[in-house]
Write a protein that holds these residues in place. Sequence first.
Motif, mmCIF file in Angstrom:
data_model
loop_
_atom_site.group_PDB
_atom_site.id
_atom_site.type_symbol
_atom_site.label_atom_id
_atom_site.label_comp_id
_atom_site.label_asym_id
_atom_site.label_seq_id
_atom_site.Cartn_x
_atom_site.Cartn_y
_atom_site.Cartn_z
ATOM 1 N N SER A 1 0.880 -1.184 0.001
ATOM 2 C CA SER A 1 0.030 -0.028 -0.086
ATOM 3 C C SER A 1 0.865 1.077 0.027
ATOM 4 C CB SER A 1 -0.932 -0.029 1.117
ATOM 5 O OG SER A 1 -0.137 0.085 2.534
ATOM 6 N N HIS A 2 0.456 2.336 -0.672
ATOM 7 C CA HIS A 2 1.115 3.713 -0.381
ATOM 8 C C HIS A 2 0.102 4.688 -0.152
ATOM 9 C CE1 HIS A 2 0.486 5.544 -4.482
ATOM 10 N NE2 HIS A 2 1.193 6.757 -3.738
ATOM 11 N N THR A 3 0.525 5.401 0.859
ATOM 12 C CA THR A 3 -0.422 6.424 1.419
ATOM 13 C C THR A 3 0.206 7.879 1.135
ATOM 14 O OG1 THR A 3 -0.750 5.093 3.129
ATOM 15 C CG2 THR A 3 -1.430 7.293 3.638
ATOM 16 N N THR A 4 -0.402 9.042 0.667
ATOM 17 C CA THR A 4 0.105 10.185 0.573
ATOM 18 C C THR A 4 -0.630 11.219 1.800
ATOM 19 O OG1 THR A 4 -0.123 9.881 -1.977
ATOM 20 C CG2 THR A 4 0.090 12.062 -0.970
ATOM 21 N N PHE A 5 0.226 12.184 1.979
ATOM 22 C CA PHE A 5 0.027 13.041 2.994
ATOM 23 C C PHE A 5 -0.215 14.558 2.659
ATOM 24 C CE2 PHE A 5 2.237 9.549 4.904
ATOM 25 C CZ PHE A 5 1.339 9.084 6.079
ATOM 26 N N GLY A 6 -1.118 15.284 3.294
ATOM 27 C CA GLY A 6 -1.081 16.733 2.693
ATOM 28 C C GLY A 6 -1.560 17.536 4.006
ATOM 29 N N ILE B 1 -3.123 15.481 6.929
ATOM 30 C CA ILE B 1 -4.208 14.130 6.719
ATOM 31 C C ILE B 1 -3.479 13.244 5.828
ATOM 32 C CG2 ILE B 1 -6.186 15.911 6.860
ATOM 33 C CD1 ILE B 1 -6.266 15.634 3.646
ATOM 34 N N GLY B 2 -3.778 12.156 5.882
ATOM 35 C CA GLY B 2 -3.489 10.935 5.112
ATOM 36 C C GLY B 2 -4.484 10.342 4.407
ATOM 37 N N GLY B 3 -4.096 9.792 3.292
ATOM 38 C CA GLY B 3 -4.890 8.887 2.438
ATOM 39 C C GLY B 3 -4.640 8.632 1.036
ATOM 40 N N LEU B 4 -5.529 8.391 0.254
ATOM 41 C CA LEU B 4 -5.593 8.086 -1.067
ATOM 42 C C LEU B 4 -5.894 9.147 -2.088
ATOM 43 C CD1 LEU B 4 -6.497 4.490 -0.904
ATOM 44 C CD2 LEU B 4 -4.319 5.128 -0.904
ATOM 45 N N TYR B 5 -5.273 9.468 -3.230
ATOM 46 C CA TYR B 5 -5.960 10.052 -4.332
ATOM 47 C C TYR B 5 -7.309 9.800 -4.723
ATOM 48 C CZ TYR B 5 -1.646 13.267 -4.499
ATOM 49 O OH TYR B 5 -0.691 13.755 -4.259
ATOM 50 N N ALA B 6 -8.144 10.466 -4.994
ATOM 51 C CA ALA B 6 -9.279 10.073 -5.681
ATOM 52 C C ALA B 6 -8.925 9.725 -7.037
ATOM 53 C CB ALA B 6 -10.321 11.153 -5.622
ATOM 54 N N GLN B 7 -9.547 8.817 -7.717
ATOM 55 C CA GLN B 7 -9.230 8.316 -8.847
ATOM 56 C C GLN B 7 -9.340 9.365 -10.106
ATOM 57 O OE1 GLN B 7 -12.207 5.286 -10.609
ATOM 58 N NE2 GLN B 7 -10.459 3.970 -11.002
ATOM 59 N N ASN B 8 -8.256 9.205 -10.925
ATOM 60 C CA ASN B 8 -7.925 10.165 -11.746
ATOM 61 C C ASN B 8 -8.053 11.871 -11.315
ATOM 62 O OD1 ASN B 8 -8.111 8.129 -13.694
ATOM 63 N ND2 ASN B 8 -10.272 8.118 -13.833
ATOM 64 N N SER B 9 -7.239 11.798 -10.101
ATOM 65 C CA SER B 9 -7.369 13.294 -9.905
ATOM 66 C C SER B 9 -6.310 13.308 -8.924
ATOM 67 C CB SER B 9 -8.610 13.649 -9.134
ATOM 68 O OG SER B 9 -8.751 13.282 -7.741
ATOM 69 N N ASP C 1 -2.349 -0.143 7.405
ATOM 70 C CA ASP C 1 -3.292 1.194 7.767
ATOM 71 C C ASP C 1 -2.761 1.481 9.019
ATOM 72 O OD1 ASP C 1 -4.126 1.265 5.236
ATOM 73 O OD2 ASP C 1 -6.210 0.648 5.801
ATOM 74 N N GLU C 2 -2.685 0.812 10.127
ATOM 75 C CA GLU C 2 -2.256 1.103 11.361
ATOM 76 C C GLU C 2 -0.855 1.845 11.551
ATOM 77 O OE1 GLU C 2 -2.445 -2.192 14.219
ATOM 78 O OE2 GLU C 2 -4.285 -2.978 13.422
ATOM 79 N N ILE C 3 -0.094 1.235 10.665
ATOM 80 C CA ILE C 3 1.212 1.867 10.630
ATOM 81 C C ILE C 3 1.533 3.467 10.169
ATOM 82 C CG2 ILE C 3 3.505 1.607 9.675
ATOM 83 C CD1 ILE C 3 3.173 -1.447 9.983
ATOM 84 N N TRP C 4 0.752 3.486 8.986
ATOM 85 C CA TRP C 4 0.711 5.017 8.343
ATOM 86 C C TRP C 4 0.075 5.754 9.342
ATOM 87 C CZ3 TRP C 4 -3.247 7.767 6.938
ATOM 88 C CH2 TRP C 4 -4.505 7.205 6.409
ATOM 89 N N GLN C 5 -1.234 5.322 10.046
ATOM 90 C CA GLN C 5 -1.881 6.258 10.892
ATOM 91 C C GLN C 5 -0.622 6.862 12.084
ATOM 92 O OE1 GLN C 5 -4.582 7.848 11.160
ATOM 93 N NE2 GLN C 5 -5.581 6.821 9.538
ATOM 94 N N THR C 6 0.067 5.971 12.517
ATOM 95 C CA THR C 6 0.957 6.271 13.491
ATOM 96 C C THR C 6 2.087 7.184 13.057
ATOM 97 O OG1 THR C 6 0.658 4.071 14.505
ATOM 98 C CG2 THR C 6 2.928 5.206 15.038
ATOM 99 N N ILE C 7 2.309 6.912 11.851
ATOM 100 C CA ILE C 7 3.346 7.897 11.114
ATOM 101 C C ILE C 7 2.922 9.303 10.976
ATOM 102 C CG2 ILE C 7 4.519 8.370 8.918
ATOM 103 C CD1 ILE C 7 4.938 5.393 8.400
ATOM 104 N N LYS C 8 1.304 9.334 10.477
ATOM 105 C CA LYS C 8 0.897 10.534 10.547
ATOM 106 C C LYS C 8 0.813 11.336 12.000
ATOM 107 C CE LYS C 8 -3.686 11.002 10.711
ATOM 108 N NZ LYS C 8 -5.172 10.865 10.504
#
Length: 497
Positions: free
Chosen positions: A173-178, A186-194, A211-218
């Motif tokens: 899995s790969h997660t993006t932050f913004g 916030i962390g999550g995924l890009y909406a499709q085609n955007s 998912d638990e791990i990237w939540q900890t990273i956030k």
Amino acid sequence: MNKQKNSGYIKSKQKRNQSNKSHGKKHLGMATRKGDKSQGKHASTNKHRRNKKSLTVVVTCTGLTNEGRGIIQWEGKKLEIEHLMPGETAEITISINGGDVDAKLKRLITPSKDRVKPRCSYYYDCGGCQLQHMNEQAQERFKQVTIDKLMKPFGKPEPILTMEHPYDYRNKSHTTFGLNKERQIIGGLYAQNSHQLISMDRCLIHDPKADEIWQTIKDLMKSFKMQPYNEDTGRGFLRHVLIKVGKVSGEIMVVLVVASPIFKGKNNFVKALRKAHPEITTILMNVNNRDTSMVLGDQEKVLFGKGTITDTLCGLKFDISAKSFYQINPVQTEKLYAKAIEMAQLTGRETVIDAYCGIGTIGLIASKKAGKVIGVELNKDAVQDAIRNSKRNGVKNARFYQGDAGKFMVEMATRGEKADVVIMDPPRSGSDEAFLSSVVKLKPKRIVYVSCNPVTQVRDLKYLVQYGYEVKGIQPVDMFPQTVHVECVALLQRKTI
């Protein structure tokens, strides 16, 4: 689902859309006509405004596209509506702007008996899954019909191999932050085609531990004052987090994809992450300072552990690096590979070529029943991984070479060398004519074609049939439940003259 529940479904959808708009998010809409390029654009002239009109009509869905969109007919036009199912009657909104037609689902009137409430609360915003509004039987039927139609010129496919537990299956899995409007991370995924980042805490097809791990990273980003990277300004530090999980071994790799090699507080950050998740076996830092959509950059540094993880597939152990291609769904991969090797009809004497061999997975698994396996791969790092995996498993009858598989086979044919079986597993774009012509020149008795895109597979099968092969077996496999994607393995045999 009754009409009252239907109404609630549409209202809740609209409410989420209004919430997105209030936070400055771009709403993608529930459905568009395929190929519509006007989505998200506003009329810039009075002329455009005068030409634009909207109307509401009641329609019945007559079928599905290969992308899972509902098909409706309106005034001689074929329109595609997301999340509409065959047999359903619905009220839709049609917007006409010049020659462009945009259709959106407004209200379900008569829902399908196969419709279910999506388990994922982000389903209608994310777009990463396309079929969660269908029950498992409807998803299976959709994929079977899709393959049956595509493969009709070559014969009748076998029943699709489905998954017992069609969630939590992704080992990568790969997660993006913004930052949101309130400047919170916030962390999550890009909406499709955007490039609209959907803030979420769980993806139901990801491994739950990832998912638990990237939540900890956030959370750690806040305490370490670490800023997410902003693609527009080029500022910030953390771009993505890539996590790979060994489903059998339990080993976990975390890759921090950063914009700069200068990582302040690096040791303390790693220490804090390991304390929260002692199950992590290796942590890497990957530097990607380019203006690119690629997740990983070229520069990599191991911060903890050995830099790779190990997992078991079909009884063999494989080392997996950050850049290694390794099948996303190992449970279904075992079914896929078992079928591919069954189709190869190996007796222990055959010479097998594993084209597009990657880290050697299918070639090494085939080596158990083959006389000799030759793996060819263009990616140098993958070939090195394949050689290591061969040694790790004590395989003596497999050799791996770095190079173009097509040219390799032409050279073999020129030297008068032969191969009994070619196993090919190309990317989504399929194979090109140069590669396919090289297979034909080598004249293997059998070709086993594993595809992650049956549309390009059909194109390639037509070429091989034209040049002396016939399709003897077709097996679809549901590698990606909840999505429209389906893999397919086909057996071709050279005609005897």
